[in-house]
Design a protein around this motif. Structure first.
Motif, PDB file in Angstrom:
ATOM      1  N   MET A   1      -4.054  12.616  -0.533  1.00 55.06           N
ATOM      2  CA  MET A   1      -2.553  12.676  -0.338  1.00 55.06           C
ATOM      3  C   MET A   1      -1.668  12.447  -1.307  1.00 55.06           C
ATOM      4  N   SER A   2      -0.799  12.863  -1.716  1.00 52.45           N
ATOM      5  CA  SER A   2       0.287  12.627  -2.687  1.00 52.45           C
ATOM      6  C   SER A   2       0.870  11.401  -2.531  1.00 52.45           C
ATOM      7  N   ALA A   3       1.550  10.897  -3.318  1.00 46.98           N
ATOM      8  CA  ALA A   3       2.302   9.410  -3.199  1.00 46.98           C
ATOM      9  C   ALA A   3       3.572   9.814  -2.111  1.00 46.98           C
ATOM     10  N   VAL A   4       4.156  11.107  -2.565  1.00 51.85           N
ATOM     11  CA  VAL A   4       5.104  11.376  -1.902  1.00 51.85           C
ATOM     12  C   VAL A   4       4.972  11.212  -0.480  1.00 51.85           C
ATOM     13  N   LYS A   5       4.011  12.246  -0.255  1.00 48.68           N
ATOM     14  CA  LYS A   5       3.426  12.778   1.020  1.00 48.68           C
ATOM     15  C   LYS A   5       3.104  11.447   1.704  1.00 48.68           C
ATOM     16  N   HIS A   6       2.494  10.573   1.152  1.00 46.65           N
ATOM     17  CA  HIS A   6       1.959   9.243   1.786  1.00 46.65           C
ATOM     18  C   HIS A   6       3.067   8.337   2.125  1.00 46.65           C
ATOM     19  N   ALA A   7       4.211   8.071   1.368  1.00 46.72           N
ATOM     20  CA  ALA A   7       5.431   7.516   1.836  1.00 46.72           C
ATOM     21  C   ALA A   7       6.094   8.140   2.889  1.00 46.72           C
ATOM     22  N   VAL A   8       6.115   9.509   2.999  1.00 51.31           N
ATOM     23  CA  VAL A   8       6.807  10.025   4.087  1.00 51.31           C
ATOM     24  C   VAL A   8       6.004   9.855   5.311  1.00 51.31           C
ATOM     25  N   MET A   9       4.755   9.874   5.466  1.00 56.11           N
ATOM     26  CA  MET A   9       4.085   9.886   6.703  1.00 56.11           C
ATOM     27  C   MET A   9       3.938   8.446   7.118  1.00 56.11           C
ATOM     28  N   ASN A  10       4.137   7.352   6.270  1.00 57.18           N
ATOM     29  CA  ASN A  10       3.810   6.122   6.536  1.00 57.18           C
ATOM     30  C   ASN A  10       4.848   5.186   6.726  1.00 57.18           C
ATOM     31  N   ARG A  11       6.218   5.767   6.249  1.00 61.88           N
ATOM     32  CA  ARG A  11       7.537   5.176   6.365  1.00 61.88           C
ATOM     33  C   ARG A  11       7.658   4.961   8.109  1.00 61.88           C
ATOM     34  N   HIS A  12       8.355   3.814   8.447  1.00 67.31           N
ATOM     35  CA  HIS A  12       8.752   3.637   9.681  1.00 67.31           C
ATOM     36  C   HIS A  12       9.725   2.543   9.745  1.00 67.31           C
ATOM     37  N   SER A  13      10.489   2.609  10.865  1.00 67.48           N
ATOM     38  CA  SER A  13      11.457   1.216  11.148  1.00 67.48           C
ATOM     39  C   SER A  13      10.945   0.124  11.467  1.00 67.48           C
ATOM     40  N   SER A  14      10.838  -0.884  10.443  1.00 68.02           N
ATOM     41  CA  SER A  14      10.319  -2.322  10.783  1.00 68.02           C
ATOM     42  C   SER A  14      11.507  -2.980  11.134  1.00 68.02           C
ATOM     43  N   ARG A  15      11.066  -3.803  12.694  1.00 71.58           N
ATOM     44  CA  ARG A  15      12.115  -4.684  13.019  1.00 71.58           C
ATOM     45  C   ARG A  15      11.475  -6.109  13.070  1.00 71.58           C
ATOM     46  N   ALA A  16      10.397  -6.247  12.257  1.00 69.26           N
ATOM     47  CA  ALA A  16      10.086  -7.882  12.275  1.00 69.26           C
ATOM     48  C   ALA A  16       9.667  -7.890  10.921  1.00 69.26           C
ATOM     49  N   PHE A  17      10.108  -8.792   9.914  1.00 67.12           N
ATOM     50  CA  PHE A  17       9.666  -9.143   8.678  1.00 67.12           C
ATOM     51  C   PHE A  17       8.973 -10.452   8.297  1.00 67.12           C
ATOM     52  N   LEU A  18       8.282 -10.610   7.386  1.00 63.89           N
ATOM     53  CA  LEU A  18       7.616 -11.804   6.849  1.00 63.89           C
ATOM     54  C   LEU A  18       8.618 -12.669   6.282  1.00 63.89           C
ATOM     55  N   PRO A  19       8.820 -14.116   6.314  1.00 60.26           N
ATOM     56  CA  PRO A  19       9.525 -14.898   5.415  1.00 60.26           C
ATOM     57  C   PRO A  19       8.900 -15.126   4.002  1.00 60.26           C
ATOM     58  N   ARG A  20       8.915 -13.754   3.351  1.00 61.93           N
ATOM     59  CA  ARG A  20       8.845 -13.600   1.928  1.00 61.93           C
ATOM     60  C   ARG A  20       9.770 -13.191   1.197  1.00 61.93           C
ATOM     61  N   GLU A  21      10.249 -13.518   0.206  1.00 54.41           N
ATOM     62  CA  GLU A  21      11.147 -12.963  -0.701  1.00 54.41           C
ATOM     63  C   GLU A  21      10.717 -11.978  -1.315  1.00 54.41           C
ATOM     64  N   VAL A  22      11.821 -11.251  -1.680  1.00 52.15           N
ATOM     65  CA  VAL A  22      11.627  -9.826  -2.421  1.00 52.15           C
ATOM     66  C   VAL A  22      12.143 -10.116  -3.835  1.00 52.15           C
ATOM     67  N   ASP A  23      11.426  -9.924  -4.654  1.00 49.58           N
ATOM     68  CA  ASP A  23      11.630 -10.138  -6.287  1.00 49.58           C
ATOM     69  C   ASP A  23      13.128  -9.258  -6.520  1.00 49.58           C
ATOM     70  N   GLU A  24      13.982  -9.895  -7.021  1.00 49.22           N
ATOM     71  CA  GLU A  24      15.193  -9.337  -7.539  1.00 49.22           C
ATOM     72  C   GLU A  24      14.847  -7.962  -8.477  1.00 49.22           C
ATOM     73  N   ALA A  25      14.094  -8.121  -9.330  1.00 47.51           N
ATOM     74  CA  ALA A  25      13.621  -6.919 -10.351  1.00 47.51           C
ATOM     75  C   ALA A  25      13.268  -5.743  -9.516  1.00 47.51           C
ATOM     76  N   LEU A  26      12.263  -5.991  -8.556  1.00 48.73           N
ATOM     77  CA  LEU A  26      11.928  -4.704  -7.717  1.00 48.73           C
ATOM     78  C   LEU A  26      12.965  -4.199  -6.865  1.00 48.73           C
ATOM     79  N   VAL A  27      13.822  -4.937  -6.422  1.00 44.71           N
ATOM     80  CA  VAL A  27      14.863  -4.385  -5.654  1.00 44.71           C
ATOM     81  C   VAL A  27      15.907  -3.538  -6.778  1.00 44.71           C
ATOM     82  N   ARG A  28      16.117  -3.979  -7.831  1.00 39.25           N
ATOM     83  CA  ARG A  28      17.032  -3.389  -8.582  1.00 39.25           C
ATOM     84  C   ARG A  28      16.337  -2.034  -8.917  1.00 39.25           C
ATOM     85  N   GLU A  29      14.811  -2.072  -9.191  1.00 35.80           N
ATOM     86  CA  GLU A  29      14.323  -0.796  -9.609  1.00 35.80           C
ATOM     87  C   GLU A  29      14.242   0.057  -8.553  1.00 35.80           C
ATOM     88  N   ILE A  30      14.065   0.051  -7.479  1.00 32.86           N
ATOM     89  CA  ILE A  30      14.203   0.738  -6.225  1.00 32.86           C
ATOM     90  C   ILE A  30      15.513   1.540  -6.195  1.00 32.86           C
TER      91      ILE A  30
END
Length: 225
Positions: free
Chosen positions: A1-30
């Protein structure tokens, strides 16, 4: 499965998150990569506000104060759904809600339980990053479609990097508070919020996977041999 198809098929709305920070550089990259989303006439009609830490806490505090004074919110900045939503679409909407609350074992007549869960929208479900997507008020339906493409691109890029998201139109219910807190120029209005972080894999609400119509119901193929 391609990376794009995998992302499309596995994305879902998450309504509970871990108390884990996201690196600013990663957010900026996205976000930086999402800039390459298509838009009619290359208008790029989006403006994204990305909040974390004290900025996010301050906004959530302001919104909590607003909802304490006005439990039903400030009125919608725009109609999320048509007032005369057709029966088929309304049935899908109702089923989505029923399936969501079923993961939490919240009964249909449990207004308090449902209210508490809905209120969690306004904490970005405790995600460490909250984003608010705005658009110029002068834009029309075509540019709102452009916003959707930008939003989808953003969420798929996050999925690819192991992050979870939830797009939330409900933030329009506190649009006046957001405009004031974010110091939005008068010409901008909030379209939606986006929760971003690492999904809590143990929370039952994250087991929800909404159904999709079959291919035959959403597409017609003509002229192929």
């Amino acid at each position: 499965m391609s990376a794009v198809k995998h992302a499309v098929m596995n994305r879902h709305s998450s309504r509970a998150f871990l108390p884990r920070e996201v690196d600013e550089a990663l957010v900026r990259e996205i976000v930086d990569t999402a800039r390459y989303s298509p838009s009619s006439g290359n208008l790029q009609p989006w403006k994204l506000y990305v909040l974390a830490g004290s900025s996010l806490s301050r906004l959530k505090g302001e919104v909590a104060d607003t909802l304490a004074r006005h439990p039903r919110g400030e009125g919608m900045g725009y109609p999320i759904y048509p007032p005369d939503l057709k029966a088929d679409y309304q049935a899908r909407r109702v089923k989505c809600g029923e399936d969501l609350y079923a993961t939490l074992k919240v009964a249909r007549d449990d207004r308090i339980g449902r209210g508490k869960q809905f209120a969690r929208n306004f904490t970005f479900f405790d995600a460490p990053v909250g984003m608010l997507l705005a658009v110029d008020r002068s834009m029309g339906q075509g540019q709102w479609a452009d916003l959707g493409m930008f939003l989808q691109t953003l969420m798929l890029l996050a999925q690819e990097r192991g992050l979870a998201t939830c797009a939330q139109a409900c933030w329009t219910l506190v649009h006046e508070t957001l405009e004031r807190q974010l110091e939005l120029p008068e010409e901008l209005m909030v379209f939606c919020g986006i929760s971003l972080g690492y999904a809590d894999p143990e929370h039952p609400i994250n087991t929800l996977r909404t159904e999709r119509e079959p291919l035959s119901a959403i597409a017609e193929f003509r002229g192929f041999r």
